[in-house]
Every structure is written in structure tokens, then in C-alpha cells.
Design a protein around this motif. Structure first.
Motif, short mmCIF file in Angstrom:
data_model
loop_
_atom_site.label_atom_id
_atom_site.label_comp_id
_atom_site.label_asym_id
_atom_site.label_seq_id
_atom_site.Cartn_x
_atom_site.Cartn_y
_atom_site.Cartn_z
N LYS A 102 0.82 -1.21 0.00
CA LYS A 102 0.00 0.00 0.00
C LYS A 102 0.86 1.27 0.00
O LYS A 102 0.41 2.31 -0.47
N VAL A 103 2.03 1.19 0.58
CA VAL A 103 2.97 2.31 0.58
C VAL A 103 4.36 1.78 0.25
O VAL A 103 4.66 0.60 0.45
N THR A 104 5.20 2.67 -0.24
CA THR A 104 6.60 2.33 -0.48
C THR A 104 7.45 3.38 0.21
O THR A 104 7.25 4.58 0.00
N ILE A 105 8.34 2.92 1.06
CA ILE A 105 9.24 3.83 1.76
C ILE A 105 10.54 3.90 0.96
O ILE A 105 11.15 2.87 0.67
N VAL A 106 10.92 5.10 0.57
CA VAL A 106 12.16 5.30 -0.17
C VAL A 106 13.00 6.36 0.53
O VAL A 106 12.47 7.22 1.24
N SER A 107 14.29 6.30 0.32
CA SER A 107 15.15 7.36 0.85
C SER A 107 15.41 8.36 -0.27
O SER A 107 15.56 8.00 -1.43
N ALA A 108 15.42 9.62 0.12
CA ALA A 108 15.63 10.69 -0.84
C ALA A 108 16.27 11.88 -0.14
O ALA A 108 16.20 12.01 1.07
N ILE A 109 16.87 12.71 -0.94
CA ILE A 109 17.49 13.93 -0.43
C ILE A 109 16.98 15.09 -1.26
O ILE A 109 16.95 15.02 -2.49
N CYS A 110 16.57 16.14 -0.58
CA CYS A 110 16.08 17.33 -1.26
C CYS A 110 17.04 18.48 -0.95
O CYS A 110 17.29 18.79 0.22
N ALA A 111 17.60 19.08 -1.97
CA ALA A 111 18.49 20.22 -1.78
C ALA A 111 17.64 21.45 -1.48
O ALA A 111 16.74 21.79 -2.25
N LEU A 112 17.90 22.09 -0.36
CA LEU A 112 17.13 23.28 -0.01
C LEU A 112 17.38 24.42 -0.97
O LEU A 112 16.51 25.22 -1.25
N LYS A 113 18.57 24.45 -1.52
CA LYS A 113 18.91 25.47 -2.51
C LYS A 113 18.67 24.86 -3.89
O LYS A 113 19.39 23.98 -4.31
N GLY A 114 17.65 25.26 -4.56
CA GLY A 114 17.36 24.73 -5.89
C GLY A 114 16.25 23.70 -5.90
O GLY A 114 15.65 23.44 -6.94
N GLY A 115 15.98 23.04 -4.77
CA GLY A 115 14.87 22.11 -4.67
C GLY A 115 14.99 20.82 -5.47
O GLY A 115 14.01 20.17 -5.74
N MET A 116 16.19 20.42 -5.84
CA MET A 116 16.35 19.21 -6.63
C MET A 116 16.33 17.98 -5.72
O MET A 116 17.01 17.94 -4.71
N ASP A 117 15.51 16.99 -6.07
CA ASP A 117 15.42 15.75 -5.30
C ASP A 117 16.35 14.70 -5.88
O ASP A 117 16.52 14.61 -7.08
N SER A 118 16.89 13.88 -4.99
CA SER A 118 17.69 12.73 -5.40
C SER A 118 17.15 11.52 -4.66
O SER A 118 17.16 11.48 -3.43
N TYR A 119 16.62 10.55 -5.40
CA TYR A 119 16.15 9.32 -4.79
C TYR A 119 17.31 8.34 -4.74
O TYR A 119 18.06 8.18 -5.69
N LEU A 120 17.44 7.67 -3.59
CA LEU A 120 18.56 6.76 -3.39
C LEU A 120 18.08 5.32 -3.49
O LEU A 120 16.93 5.01 -3.18
N ASP A 121 18.96 4.42 -3.87
CA ASP A 121 18.62 2.99 -3.94
C ASP A 121 18.67 2.37 -2.57
O ASP A 121 19.35 2.72 -1.72
#
Length: 50
Positions: free
Chosen positions: A31-50
Motif C-alpha cells: 500500500k505504501v513504499t518507503i524510499v530514501s531521498a534527499i532534497c536540496a534546499l537550494k534549488g529544490g532538486m530531489d535525489s532518490y537513493l537505492d
């Protein structure tokens, strides 16, 4: 982005399952998927991690 930052994000994502039986069951049922991610506060770019 440092390895320390990436590992911290992965540990935090893992704690959601470990810390909540409700979330763990929802993830187990798909029902849900937990993923790790990082969001840069400057620029707002997300990076999803494996």
C-alpha cells in the motif's frame, strides 16, 4: 552530496518500518513504499537513493 548524507537518509527511511507496525504492515501489503531521498534546499532538486 557525501556518503554520510546518503547513509543517513537510508537509515531514516529504514526507521519508518522499524518504528511503526502500521507503516511496516502497509509497506508489506504494497500500500505504501518507503524510499530514501534527499532534497536540496537550494534549488529544490530531489535525489532518490537505492
Amino acid at each position: 552530496m557525501t556518503n554520510t548524507t546518503k547513509e543517513s537518509a537510508k537509515r531514516t527511511a529504514a526507521q519508518f518500518n522499524a518504528g511503526s507496525a502500521v507503516i511496516a504492515k502497509a509497506a508489506e501489503c504494497g500500500k505504501v513504499t518507503i524510499v530514501s531521498a534527499i532534497c536540496a534546499l537550494k534549488g529544490g532538486m530531489d535525489s532518490y537513493l537505492d
